[in-house]
Design an enzyme around this catalytic site. Structure first.
Site, PDB file in Angstrom:
ATOM      1  CG  HIS A   1      -0.098   0.360   2.386  1.00 60.10           C
ATOM      2  ND1 HIS A   1       0.464  -0.602   3.198  1.00 60.10           N
ATOM      3  CD2 HIS A   1      -0.128   1.561   3.225  1.00 60.10           C
ATOM      4  CE1 HIS A   1       1.211  -0.090   4.195  1.00 60.10           C
ATOM      5  NE2 HIS A   1       0.621   1.067   4.349  1.00 60.10           N
TER       6      HIS A   1
HETATM    7  C1  UD1 Z   1      -2.097   5.493   6.058  1.00 59.96           C
HETATM    8  C2  UD1 Z   1      -0.892   5.795   6.818  1.00 59.96           C
HETATM    9  C3  UD1 Z   1       0.096   4.997   6.609  1.00 59.96           C
HETATM   10  C4  UD1 Z   1      -0.387   3.550   7.149  1.00 59.96           C
HETATM   11  C5  UD1 Z   1      -1.795   3.097   6.412  1.00 59.96           C
HETATM   12  C6  UD1 Z   1      -2.448   1.960   6.971  1.00 59.96           C
HETATM   13  C7  UD1 Z   1      -0.452   8.288   6.425  1.00 59.96           C
HETATM   14  C8  UD1 Z   1       0.456   9.187   5.905  1.00 59.96           C
HETATM   15  N1  UD1 Z   1      -0.350   7.028   6.048  1.00 59.96           N
HETATM   16  O1  UD1 Z   1      -1.853   5.313   4.542  1.00 59.96           O
HETATM   17  O2  UD1 Z   1       1.210   5.092   7.444  1.00 59.96           O
HETATM   18  O3  UD1 Z   1       0.397   2.526   6.911  1.00 59.96           O
HETATM   19  O4  UD1 Z   1      -2.508   4.394   6.670  1.00 59.96           O
HETATM   20  O5  UD1 Z   1      -3.677   1.634   6.122  1.00 59.96           O
HETATM   21  O6  UD1 Z   1      -1.272   8.546   7.637  1.00 59.96           O
HETATM   22  N2  UD1 Z   1      -9.328   5.109   1.500  1.00 59.96           N
HETATM   23  C9  UD1 Z   1     -10.618   4.650   1.694  1.00 59.96           C
HETATM   24  N3  UD1 Z   1     -11.208   4.459   2.858  1.00 59.96           N
HETATM   25  C10 UD1 Z   1     -10.532   4.391   4.212  1.00 59.96           C
HETATM   26  C11 UD1 Z   1      -9.415   5.042   4.165  1.00 59.96           C
HETATM   27  C12 UD1 Z   1      -8.751   5.433   2.914  1.00 59.96           C
HETATM   28  O7  UD1 Z   1     -11.036   4.460   0.690  1.00 59.96           O
HETATM   29  O8  UD1 Z   1     -11.179   4.154   4.948  1.00 59.96           O
HETATM   30  C13 UD1 Z   1      -8.400   5.505   0.508  1.00 59.96           C
HETATM   31  C14 UD1 Z   1      -8.691   7.052   0.195  1.00 59.96           C
HETATM   32  O9  UD1 Z   1      -9.081   7.063  -1.280  1.00 59.96           O
HETATM   33  C15 UD1 Z   1      -7.515   7.631   0.366  1.00 59.96           C
HETATM   34  C16 UD1 Z   1      -6.712   6.506   0.204  1.00 59.96           C
HETATM   35  O10 UD1 Z   1      -7.339   5.459   0.741  1.00 59.96           O
HETATM   36  O11 UD1 Z   1      -7.162   8.803  -0.396  1.00 59.96           O
HETATM   37  C17 UD1 Z   1      -5.264   6.687   1.017  1.00 59.96           C
HETATM   38  O12 UD1 Z   1      -5.766   6.932   2.615  1.00 59.96           O
HETATM   39  P1  UD1 Z   1      -4.758   7.667   3.604  1.00 59.96           P
HETATM   40  O13 UD1 Z   1      -5.464   7.897   4.849  1.00 59.96           O
HETATM   41  O14 UD1 Z   1      -4.407   8.918   2.924  1.00 59.96           O
HETATM   42  O15 UD1 Z   1      -3.421   6.858   3.676  1.00 59.96           O
HETATM   43  P2  UD1 Z   1      -2.940   5.626   3.424  1.00 59.96           P
HETATM   44  O16 UD1 Z   1      -2.487   5.121   2.220  1.00 59.96           O
HETATM   45  O17 UD1 Z   1      -4.314   4.597   3.964  1.00 59.96           O
END
Ligand code: UD1
Length: 364
Positions: A209
């Site tokens: 991821h």
């Molecule tokens: C975040 C953390 C990372 C951790 C990971 C675990 C930061 C910078 N990164 O990364 O350290 O390892 O979480 O999962 O905080 N999304 C959904 N549903 C959700 C959450 C996210 O669809 O419930 C999608 C959204 O499109 C979002 C993308 O996932 O833009 C990324 O989510 P984000 O919270 O920005 O960072 P992660 O890649 O999940």
């Protein structure tokens, strides 16, 4: 004493669960300690958030800022705005943040600017890779933390090198392992186990991821193709994080050996991890869990903020060249993987140690 416990993203939920349990135990024992559970809403899907609350028996949050997705700045801003509003309404005595996600850094900044001390659980780990948002979150958070709780001696040493006084550093062990040890007997066989007719030690578990690995289509495609080619015919189970899912859909890789699933719950994922022949990942937390469960783990990154998983545990850091995978997988299939041992104080009692220290602090 009121402590704000901050949680926003999936790995946070695993870390706060034992801390909440230890606080509740202390309160029952008559100690002056209580908490507000602050969910920033950085992760919001049922399988990224809700299922973790249910399985880890985390109480309903006191507040949820519903910060949601967005750019780093949008997320950080929404979380800071939400937390500042809460503190202006009613202050707490301490802000406790865990890990290295955006919510960790955002709330630490707001707390300090509101004159509330910050405790950071999992402080001091460093990848020295400034391209990772998590590394920036760690450095910013640790630069304004008052009480540092570390998982390893090397993390404590990193902090000392940066000028943190030894008096502020507490080597307590690993709260992620508190949760793992508590729930290890209760892992749940997921549906994919039956769908793919899996048996123990007869499949590969894959998670990816990190932006550096999944935001470039060609690299993700090469990883998957190389794993399928070098897998000794074993099924590859790939629970897909939402970030990865968007790119994976475009690639449209189809193979009878490849099983793509939604993100799994904590108990289901760890059932698969515990019984896998090998786990291939770019997560940090998973390398800690596989170390404790003594499952071979291959990390597709050039660096790690968790060196003990490689030096003591079952993890190997192989870089980001897909061609490297075959050699390491062959080693697993020949049963020549290192056995590893468990790092000091990863014993299930870290949260208890943290709360015992929090109880001794003199708050204003
Ligand atoms: C975040 C953390 C990372 C951790 C990971 C675990 C930061 C910078 N990164 O990364 O350290 O390892 O979480 O999962 O905080 N999304 C959904 N549903 C959700 C959450 C996210 O669809 O419930 C999608 C959204 O499109 C979002 C993308 O996932 O833009 C990324 O989510 P984000 O919270 O920005 O960072 P992660 O890649 O999940």
């Amino acid at each position: 004493m009121i402590i704000d416990i901050i949680a926003g993203a999936r790995p946070n939920f695993i870390k706060i669960a034992p801390i909440i349990k230890a606080i509740e135990q202390s309160a029952q024992d008559g100690k002056n300690i209580s908490y507000r559970l602050v969910h920033t809403g950085q992760h919001y899907d049922k399988n990224m958030s809700g299922s973790f609350f249910e399985e880890l028996e985390i109480p309903t949050p006191t507040v949820n800022f519903d910060a949601g997705s967005g750019t780093q700045a949008e997320q950080t801003g929404a979380i800071m705005f939400g937390y500042e509003k809460l503190l202006l309404n009613k202050k707490s005595d301490l802000c406790l943040v865990v890990g290295d996600v955006t919510s960790t850094m955002a709330c630490a900044i707001v707390a300090r600017k509101t004159q509330i001390p910050v405790a950071h659980v999992e402080a001091g780990i460093r990848s020295n890779d400034w391209s990772m948002p998590e590394e920036i979150n760690r450095i910013v958070t640790d630069s304004i933390t008052n009480y540092f709780f570390t998982t390893t001696i090397s993390a404590s040493n990193n902090l000392r090198k940066q000028g943190v006084s030894s008096k502020q550093i507490h080597f307590v062990g690993n709260v992620m392992i508190d949760t793992l040890n508590r729930l290890r007997g209760q892992f749940i066989q997921p549906q994919i186990w039956r769908d793919a007719a899996l048996t123990k030690q007869n499949y590969i578990l894959l998670t990816l991821h990190r932006p550096a690995n999944v935001d470039q289509e060609f690299l993700l495609r090469d990883y998957i193709n190389e794993i399928l080619k070098s897998s000794n015919g074993l099924p590859v189970i790939f629970p897909v994080h939402p970030r990865t899912s968007k790119i994976l859909k475009k690639l449209n890789i189809v193979s009878p050996q490849l099983y793509i699933t939604e993100p799994l719950s904590y108990l289901e994922f760890n059932y698969l991890a515990e019984n896998a022949k090998v786990v291939i990942t770019d997560s940090g937390g998973i390398t800690e869990e596989t170390t404790v469960m003594k499952v071979p783990c291959i990390t597709l990154r050039n660096n790690t903020e968790r060196p003990e998983t490689v030096e003591i545990g079952t993890n190997e850091l192989i870089g980001t060249n897909p061609n490297k995978l075959k050699g390491y997988l062959d080693k697993v299939f020949k049963n020549k993987w290192k056995e590893g041992s468990i790092p000091e104080k990863w014993d299930g009692n870290a949260a208890r140690r943290i709360v015992d220290i929090l109880l001794k602090i003199k708050y204003n």
